[in-house]
Write a protein that holds these residues in place. Structure first.
Motif, PDB file in Angstrom:
ATOM      1  N   VAL A  23      -6.426 -28.311 -16.082  1.00 12.78           N
ATOM      2  CA  VAL A  23      -6.376 -28.293 -17.394  1.00 12.78           C
ATOM      3  C   VAL A  23      -5.287 -27.327 -18.020  1.00 12.78           C
ATOM      4  CG1 VAL A  23      -7.931 -28.077 -19.490  1.00 12.78           C
ATOM      5  CG2 VAL A  23      -8.703 -28.677 -17.092  1.00 12.78           C
ATOM      6  N   GLY A  24      -4.147 -28.147 -18.707  1.00  9.44           N
ATOM      7  CA  GLY A  24      -3.186 -26.764 -19.120  1.00  9.44           C
ATOM      8  C   GLY A  24      -1.988 -27.148 -18.389  1.00  9.44           C
ATOM      9  N   ALA A  25      -0.716 -26.623 -19.062  1.00  5.48           N
ATOM     10  CA  ALA A  25       0.634 -27.018 -18.416  1.00  5.48           C
ATOM     11  C   ALA A  25       0.828 -26.128 -17.135  1.00  5.48           C
ATOM     12  CB  ALA A  25       1.468 -26.724 -19.567  1.00  5.48           C
ATOM     13  N   LEU A  26       0.474 -24.888 -17.306  1.00 10.17           N
ATOM     14  CA  LEU A  26       0.642 -23.868 -16.171  1.00 10.17           C
ATOM     15  C   LEU A  26      -0.247 -24.221 -14.975  1.00 10.17           C
ATOM     16  CD1 LEU A  26       1.997 -21.381 -15.021  1.00 10.17           C
ATOM     17  CD2 LEU A  26       0.155 -20.080 -15.948  1.00 10.17           C
ATOM     18  N   SER A  27      -1.542 -24.683 -15.221  1.00 11.15           N
ATOM     19  CA  SER A  27      -2.496 -25.074 -14.217  1.00 11.15           C
ATOM     20  C   SER A  27      -1.968 -26.220 -13.385  1.00 11.15           C
ATOM     21  CB  SER A  27      -3.790 -25.284 -14.786  1.00 11.15           C
ATOM     22  OG  SER A  27      -4.206 -24.315 -15.647  1.00 11.15           O
ATOM     23  N   ARG A  28      -1.132 -27.271 -14.365  1.00 14.50           N
ATOM     24  CA  ARG A  28      -0.579 -28.469 -13.563  1.00 14.50           C
ATOM     25  C   ARG A  28       0.627 -27.898 -12.440  1.00 14.50           C
ATOM     26  NH1 ARG A  28      -1.221 -31.188 -18.056  1.00 14.50           N
ATOM     27  NH2 ARG A  28       0.960 -30.975 -19.025  1.00 14.50           N
ATOM     28  N   VAL A  29       1.414 -27.060 -12.846  1.00 14.16           N
ATOM     29  CA  VAL A  29       2.422 -26.619 -12.009  1.00 14.16           C
ATOM     30  C   VAL A  29       1.853 -25.899 -10.865  1.00 14.16           C
ATOM     31  CG1 VAL A  29       4.069 -24.886 -11.882  1.00 14.16           C
ATOM     32  CG2 VAL A  29       3.924 -25.934 -13.956  1.00 14.16           C
ATOM     33  N   PHE A  55      -8.167 -25.891 -12.020  1.00 12.34           N
ATOM     34  CA  PHE A  55      -7.405 -24.713 -12.555  1.00 12.34           C
ATOM     35  C   PHE A  55      -7.500 -25.063 -14.103  1.00 12.34           C
ATOM     36  CE2 PHE A  55      -5.559 -25.791  -8.404  1.00 12.34           C
ATOM     37  CZ  PHE A  55      -5.425 -24.576  -7.994  1.00 12.34           C
ATOM     38  N   VAL A  56      -7.686 -23.825 -14.746  1.00  9.23           N
ATOM     39  CA  VAL A  56      -7.729 -23.866 -16.478  1.00  9.23           C
ATOM     40  C   VAL A  56      -6.799 -22.760 -16.901  1.00  9.23           C
ATOM     41  CG1 VAL A  56      -9.433 -23.709 -18.232  1.00  9.23           C
ATOM     42  CG2 VAL A  56     -10.035 -24.709 -16.184  1.00  9.23           C
ATOM     43  N   ASP A  57      -6.084 -23.283 -17.518  1.00 13.46           N
ATOM     44  CA  ASP A  57      -5.036 -22.526 -18.507  1.00 13.46           C
ATOM     45  C   ASP A  57      -5.760 -21.240 -19.170  1.00 13.46           C
ATOM     46  OD1 ASP A  57      -2.872 -23.566 -17.480  1.00 13.46           O
ATOM     47  OD2 ASP A  57      -1.855 -23.766 -19.153  1.00 13.46           O
ATOM     48  N   ARG A  58      -5.619 -20.006 -19.191  1.00  9.36           N
ATOM     49  CA  ARG A  58      -6.315 -18.928 -19.850  1.00  9.36           C
ATOM     50  C   ARG A  58      -5.913 -18.877 -21.216  1.00  9.36           C
ATOM     51  NH1 ARG A  58      -8.981 -14.929 -17.171  1.00  9.36           N
ATOM     52  NH2 ARG A  58      -9.752 -14.654 -19.102  1.00  9.36           N
ATOM     53  N   THR A  59      -4.816 -19.580 -21.566  1.00  9.11           N
ATOM     54  CA  THR A  59      -4.388 -19.629 -23.065  1.00  9.11           C
ATOM     55  C   THR A  59      -5.519 -20.211 -23.878  1.00  9.11           C
ATOM     56  OG1 THR A  59      -3.254 -21.564 -22.884  1.00  9.11           O
ATOM     57  CG2 THR A  59      -1.900 -19.640 -22.827  1.00  9.11           C
ATOM     58  N   LEU A  60      -6.312 -21.022 -23.511  1.00 10.99           N
ATOM     59  CA  LEU A  60      -7.443 -21.572 -24.251  1.00 10.99           C
ATOM     60  C   LEU A  60      -8.644 -20.424 -24.730  1.00 10.99           C
ATOM     61  CD1 LEU A  60      -7.926 -24.980 -22.544  1.00 10.99           C
ATOM     62  CD2 LEU A  60      -7.084 -24.648 -24.876  1.00 10.99           C
ATOM     63  N   ASP A  61      -8.581 -19.302 -23.887  1.00 15.81           N
ATOM     64  CA  ASP A  61      -9.589 -18.345 -24.123  1.00 15.81           C
ATOM     65  C   ASP A  61      -9.272 -17.595 -25.401  1.00 15.81           C
ATOM     66  OD1 ASP A  61     -10.549 -18.904 -21.520  1.00 15.81           O
ATOM     67  OD2 ASP A  61     -10.153 -17.137 -20.491  1.00 15.81           O
ATOM     68  N   LEU A  62      -7.765 -17.563 -25.759  1.00 16.68           N
ATOM     69  CA  LEU A  62      -7.314 -16.877 -26.872  1.00 16.68           C
ATOM     70  C   LEU A  62      -8.142 -17.593 -27.965  1.00 16.68           C
ATOM     71  CD1 LEU A  62      -3.624 -16.015 -26.034  1.00 16.68           C
ATOM     72  CD2 LEU A  62      -5.426 -14.442 -26.342  1.00 16.68           C
ATOM     73  N   ALA A  63      -8.008 -18.875 -28.064  1.00 17.45           N
ATOM     74  CA  ALA A  63      -8.387 -19.718 -29.277  1.00 17.45           C
ATOM     75  C   ALA A  63      -9.770 -19.318 -29.633  1.00 17.45           C
ATOM     76  CB  ALA A  63      -8.293 -21.129 -28.818  1.00 17.45           C
ATOM     77  N   GLY A  64     -10.566 -19.043 -28.471  1.00 18.63           N
ATOM     78  CA  GLY A  64     -11.892 -18.718 -28.612  1.00 18.63           C
ATOM     79  C   GLY A  64     -12.116 -17.289 -29.294  1.00 18.63           C
ATOM     80  N   VAL A 265      -4.048 -23.600 -29.104  1.00 20.70           N
ATOM     81  CA  VAL A 265      -4.606 -24.927 -29.184  1.00 20.70           C
ATOM     82  C   VAL A 265      -3.622 -26.217 -29.002  1.00 20.70           C
ATOM     83  CG1 VAL A 265      -6.787 -24.077 -30.219  1.00 20.70           C
ATOM     84  CG2 VAL A 265      -4.943 -24.912 -31.434  1.00 20.70           C
ATOM     85  N   VAL A 266      -2.391 -25.803 -29.560  1.00 25.01           N
ATOM     86  CA  VAL A 266      -1.313 -26.955 -29.581  1.00 25.01           C
ATOM     87  C   VAL A 266      -1.031 -27.398 -28.283  1.00 25.01           C
ATOM     88  CG1 VAL A 266       0.628 -25.492 -29.438  1.00 25.01           C
ATOM     89  CG2 VAL A 266       0.616 -27.656 -30.889  1.00 25.01           C
ATOM     90  N   GLY A 267      -1.281 -26.770 -27.006  1.00 27.72           N
ATOM     91  CA  GLY A 267      -0.701 -27.541 -25.695  1.00 27.72           C
ATOM     92  C   GLY A 267       0.513 -27.390 -25.656  1.00 27.72           C
ATOM     93  N   GLU A 268       1.103 -28.230 -24.928  1.00 30.94           N
ATOM     94  CA  GLU A 268       2.701 -28.321 -24.605  1.00 30.94           C
ATOM     95  C   GLU A 268       3.578 -28.487 -25.865  1.00 30.94           C
ATOM     96  OE1 GLU A 268       4.113 -30.092 -20.632  1.00 30.94           O
ATOM     97  OE2 GLU A 268       2.089 -30.757 -20.546  1.00 30.94           O
ATOM     98  N   ILE A 269       4.471 -27.975 -25.972  1.00 30.50           N
ATOM     99  CA  ILE A 269       5.254 -28.051 -27.242  1.00 30.50           C
ATOM    100  C   ILE A 269       6.794 -28.410 -26.967  1.00 30.50           C
ATOM    101  CG2 ILE A 269       6.498 -26.634 -29.394  1.00 30.50           C
ATOM    102  CD1 ILE A 269       4.271 -24.474 -28.600  1.00 30.50           C
TER     103      ILE A 269
END
Length: 304
Positions: A23-29, A55-64, A265-269
């Motif tokens: 889940v997320g760009a870095l996790s995919r890598v 694998f979950v990107d931690r950037t989503l934690d920031l949104a919370g 929250v925007v995901g890949e830019i």
């Protein structure tokens, strides 16, 4: 690659044949790297235990952490009221209303402050649970119900009213306890929590919270429909310097919070010239606003 090597060593020790999800760009890598890693491929051929790894990107934690999406009274009380000195998770509850002191000073420090932690008061503990678990409207009604029950037990002349609960109504109920020391002592914990509610609902930051929530919802909608540059261009006219701002406008700190939320929250830019121009304009406006602050807050000082 170092992380993938460590994960492979762990999975080897556990004898795992994993299936990876990301889940997320870095996790995919990371997941792709693990899938193509030669020692991991060999291990998966022979391992006997099956496992799914997410694998979950931690950037989503920031949104919370920076979002205002919770319709939760406990969250608002903890965000709005000043911190209790020496504590990270408790707040100062101004107790002046329970005294005969008449002062307009918000920071009156003659009276010791109240707080949220009331381990010896079952009613207060039950009320705090409802602040955390119920929607704000229901939690405020619970506060009124507890107050009415406490006042009835003490034979205080309480007039029960139905309908919407207002901070003024709760204050008028609290006043009934003021001249009765026994009642004050018996229900001190409960009164502190209701006072925290009143002070939070009256706080100017609470209406700002609702503005944040509305703007975050709008951002999510806009992100779904358009590219990042157009979202940033919507931001631009709202960034105002100190002299141009009214009390309803966002401060520099508010914008930093909104930008952290947006980029989380925007995901890949998709990078490109249009995005570079939009980001440059937002940076320029923010730098000007920060430089124009007559008294930068500790957070802004730390950042600069």
């Amino acid at each position: 690659r170092a992380l993938v090597g460590d994960l492979d060593a762990l999975f080897t020790a556990l004898g795992l044949r994993e299936e990876s999800f990301a889940v997320g760009a870095l996790s995919r890598v990371v997941a792709a790297e693990l899938a193509s890693y030669a020692p991991a491929r060999n291990r998966r051929r022979t391992a006997t235990n099956k496992a799914s790894v997410v694998f979950v990107d931690r950037t989503l934690d920031l949104a919370g952490a920076v979002g205002h999406h919770g319709d939760n009274l406990a969250e608002k009380i903890l965000s709005v009221l000043p911190k209790l000195p020496g504590h990270k998770t408790d707040v100062i509850v101004n107790m002046v209303e329970l005294t005969a002191l008449r002062t307009t000073d918000e920071t009156c420090n003659i009276i010791a402050p109240g707080c949220l932690a009331q381990p010896n008061d079952p009613a207060a503990k039950a009320l705090w649970e409802s602040f955390m678990n119920l929607k704000q409207k229901e939690a405020v009604m619970e506060a009124r119900r507890h107050l009415v029950e406490a006042a009835s037990r003490e034979n205080l002349p309480i007039k029960m009213s139905m309908g919407r609960v207002t901070p003024e109504q709760l204050s008028s109920y609290i006043q009934l306890f003021r001249n009765n020391l026994k009642a004050l002592e018996n229900h001190c914990g409960l009164l502190q929590l209701v006072l925290a509610t009143v002070q939070t609902l009256k706080h100017p930051q609470t209406s700002k919270w609702d503005n944040f929530l509305a703007f975050e919802r709008l951002l999510l909608q806009t992100i779904g429909e358009s590219e990042m540059p157009s979202v940033l261009n919507q931001f631009l006219p709202m960034i105002k310097s100190y002299n141009e701002r009214t009390k309803d406008d966002y401060t520099c700190e508010d914008f930093l919070v909104l930008l952290v939320y947006l980029y989380s929250v925007v995901g890949e830019i998709k990078s490109g010239k249009e995005l570079d121009v939009a980001e440059k304009e937002v940076k320029k406006a923010l730098v000007k606003a920060i430089c124009d602050e007559p008294e930068p807050s500790p957070v802004l000082q730390k950042i600069t």
